[in-house]
Scaffold this active site. Structure first.
Site, PDB file in Angstrom:
ATOM      1  CD  GLU A 104      -2.912  -1.254   2.267  1.00  0.00           C
ATOM      2  OE1 GLU A 104      -4.145  -1.206   2.156  1.00  0.00           O
ATOM      3  OE2 GLU A 104      -2.327  -1.457   3.360  1.00  0.00           O
ATOM      4  CD  GLU A 124      -3.532  -6.477   3.723  1.00  0.00           C
ATOM      5  OE1 GLU A 124      -2.827  -5.462   3.769  1.00  0.00           O
ATOM      6  OE2 GLU A 124      -3.656  -7.162   2.680  1.00  0.00           O
TER       7      GLU A 124
END
Length: 643
Positions: A104, A124
């Site tokens: 990210e 995740e």
């Protein structure tokens, strides 16, 4: 320790982050990056920034020591936004892995370059959450919705080559730092692309979302579904609204039972390969491996070892059996070719490192021998008698027994300190679990060798003490006994299986027995009875004595039509068990699952109390990786509060 250092290459600032061992995104890293943007924006000599990491990897995700703790400012989404909004464009230079929050941050950079061996990903969902710092919002803007759905809901990393094709990275380079600096310098001479947050998004038809929903549902837990929802929300709303929705979802999932269970398994897996008791103990080498037995188990073990680069000698009783064993190994590599995991050249190379023989003398110089023959004490003793005569005195000798006492197998073996139990699970080249069973004579470096082998084979190694069935099969026996107890009380067989599927198992206990064969456990019980042990009759014994051994006989706990493996309730089974069962009992499926999981945990506690297992986490790993316990439930000890 200084986490961030800056050097200048002309007008390019090279920021190096060094937070060993994996450059995790700690509070100090977030704060350092946030402040670095302002510092470099204020430097008139700097025109662009390259972000590179020291050590073996790029930013590899969140700092696991902060898991479960309240987030501390600056929050990661704010760091990513600040990098993207920098006046001087940033270039992420990726090696190793850029995962989770690390990727990210890379997506917040205006550009991303990577070496060919690098991987990027958003794993995740494997921890029960979704990306929380724009993974579901920036990814579809960079790679398109279809690639983003695959990356985010699947949780699997993507190679640099594939990431380049999707648009997630901008170049694959050779010399990471110098090529990244050259890329940044060249980029300054052209029109800069708009930041990821301002790029347009494709609108996908409803059929696409329904297909994605069906695929995400297969995971069995909610995180992939919530990730898909967040991705869809991002395609239908503005960037700020999508970021708020993603963050809200992330925070909601972070406190869920599923996330706690998945974190529990994650930490247990991290600890398993290197037990503290073996710290500083060097394993023996295992470059050359002998495998005794070329059946399904032996070929699987040999295939796994060969895949890890070891040279293999496969021993069988006659030339015909040797040929079958080599053919079994060939089929394993054929499967890898078919799945695209191996080329034909790679298959040939794998097989070139394997030779078969009927002569135990061929094993005179091997480092490790793994016996995988029929589960009968006399047969196994004969194997080790032969190995004791021909092998080096320091060669590690291992048995793959699943029930027998390793001490009895090794009786009379010269240099017994080199002997150990290595219980693989079938198919051994696929199943992750490896129970490591030392005897009282096993040397520490031999035990360390077992764990080192587990690491080399990418297994989850768990130490087990000596008892019937060790950890996994002992719990399995209790699980099946409790399932039979429910049948005796009048709960329908199909309802018990359905309850365990609802809980998250792929199969219920009776379906699984039909698939594997009821005769396997039956023969083990019969062997114990023949040895004079008191072994009560089971419902399974009744079925096997009536010729019902499972799918292999077209009938076990269920009936099966020819060519169809769909289980059908059996009137014949009802009749056979009529003398055992007492009417009909209607229990909620949740209560059925609670009974069965509780029985597993109770046996697990007994195993702990007896010192057969070292920790509750080890028991959970055995059940998750060897017996299909749903990962997002954490294992029986965690699920019942015993971990």
């Amino acid at each position: 320790m200084t986490l961030l250092t800056v050097r200048r290459d002309g007008e390019i600032a090279v920021v190096t982050l060094d937070n060993p061992p994996v450059n995790a995104i700690s509070e100090a890293v977030r704060k350092g990056l946030y402040e670095m943007v302002g510092h470099l924006d204020a430097d008139p000599e700097v025109k662009a920034v390259v972000l590179i990491c020291a050590g073996r990897t790029f930013l590899a995700g969140a700092d696991v020591s902060e898991f479960g703790k309240p987030p501390v400012e600056p929050h990661l989404p704010d760091v990513v936004d600040r990098i993207e909004a920098a006046e001087k464009p940033w270039v992420a230079a990726i090696h190793g892995a850029a995962l989770g929050g690390g990727f990210e941050i890379a997506m917040g950079c205006r550009f991303r370059v990577a070496v060919e061996s690098a991987k990027v990903g958003l794993p995740e969902v494997t921890l029960g959450v979704i990306p929380g710092a724009s993974g579901t919002v920036r990814t579809p803007r960079l790679a398109g919705v279809e690639a983003a759905v695959d990356l985010v809901t699947g949780g699997r990393p993507m190679s640099a080559g594939r990431a380049l094709k999707t648009g997630l990275i901008d170049a694959v380079v050779s010399d990471l730092e110098s090529d990244a600096v050259a890329f940044a310098r060249k980029a300054l001479g052209a029109d800069l692309p708009v930041p990821a947050s301002k790029r347009p998004l494709d609108q996908m038809p409803e059929e696409f979302w329904q297909a994605a929903l069906k695929s995400a549902s297969k995971a069995g837990h909610q995180a992939p579904l919530r990730a898909l929802d967040s991705l869809r929300f991002a395609t239908e709303n503005g960037f700020a609204e999508a970021m708020a929705h993603e963050r809200e979802t992330f925070l909601d999932l972070r406190g869920s039972e599923e996330a706690a269970a998945l974190r529990h398994v994650f930490f247990a897996e991290r600890a398993a390969p290197k037990p503290a008791a073996l710290k500083g103990v060097e394993p023996r080498p295992f470059r050359t491996v002998g495998v005794i037995g070329g059946g399904t188990m032996g070929a699987g073990i040999a295939g796994a070892c060969r895949e890890a680069g070891m040279e293999i000698i496969l021993i069988e009783r006659d030339a015909e059996a040797v040929a079958r064993g080599l053919d079994n190994m060939g089929k394993i590599f054929d499967g890898a070719v078919k799945r695209g995991k191996l080329t034909q050249e790679g298959r040939a190379e794998r097989m070139a490192g394997v030779r078969g023989s009927t002569d135990y003398a061929e094993l005179a110089q091997v480092d490790l021998v793994i016996e995988a023959v029929f589960e009968e004490i006399g047969v196994k003793r004969a194997v080790f008698a032969a190995l004791g005569r021909v092998c080096r005195s320091d060669a590690v000798l291992a048995t793959n027994t699943s029930y027998l006492d390793p001490r009895a197998i090794a009786e009379g073996l010269p240099n017994p300190e080199r002997f150990i139990g290595l219980h693989f699970f079938s198919p051994a080249h696929i199943m992750k679990l490896l129970e490591i069973v030392p005897t009282p004579d096993t040397a520490p470096d031999v035990l360390a060798t077992g764990f080192a082998l587990g690491r080399a084979l990418n297994k989850v190694p768990v130490r087990a003490g000596i008892c019937e069935g060790f950890i996994g099969n002992r719990i399995l026996k209790r699980y099946r006994a409790e399932a039979e107890a429910l049948v005796i009380q009048g709960v329908p067989i199909a309802e018990i299986d359905a309850a365990m599927r609802d809980y998250g198992f792929r199969m219920g206990p009776f379906e699984a027995q039909d698939l594997g064969g009821l005769d396997i456990a039956f023969l083990q019980r019969e062997g114990a009875r023949a040895a004079g042990q008191e072994v009560p009759e089971t419902l399974g014994d009744t079925l096997v004595r009536a010729g019902r051994k499972g799918q292999k006989t077209a009938g076990g706990w269920y009936d099966y039509a020819e060519g169809d493996r769909t289980p059908q309730p059996s009137a014949a089974v009802t009749e056979l068990l009529a003398g055992w069962t007492a009417g009909s009992l209607d229990l909620p499926r949740t209560e059925i699952a609670e009974r069965l999981v509780g029985a597993m945990a109770a046996e697990g506690q007994a195993i702990l109390d007896e010192g057969i297992a070292q920790t509750p986490q080890d028991i959970d790993l055995v059940e998750v990786h060897g017996y299909g316990f749903p990962r997002w439930k954490g294992g029986p000890m965690f699920a019942t509060g015993a971990s």
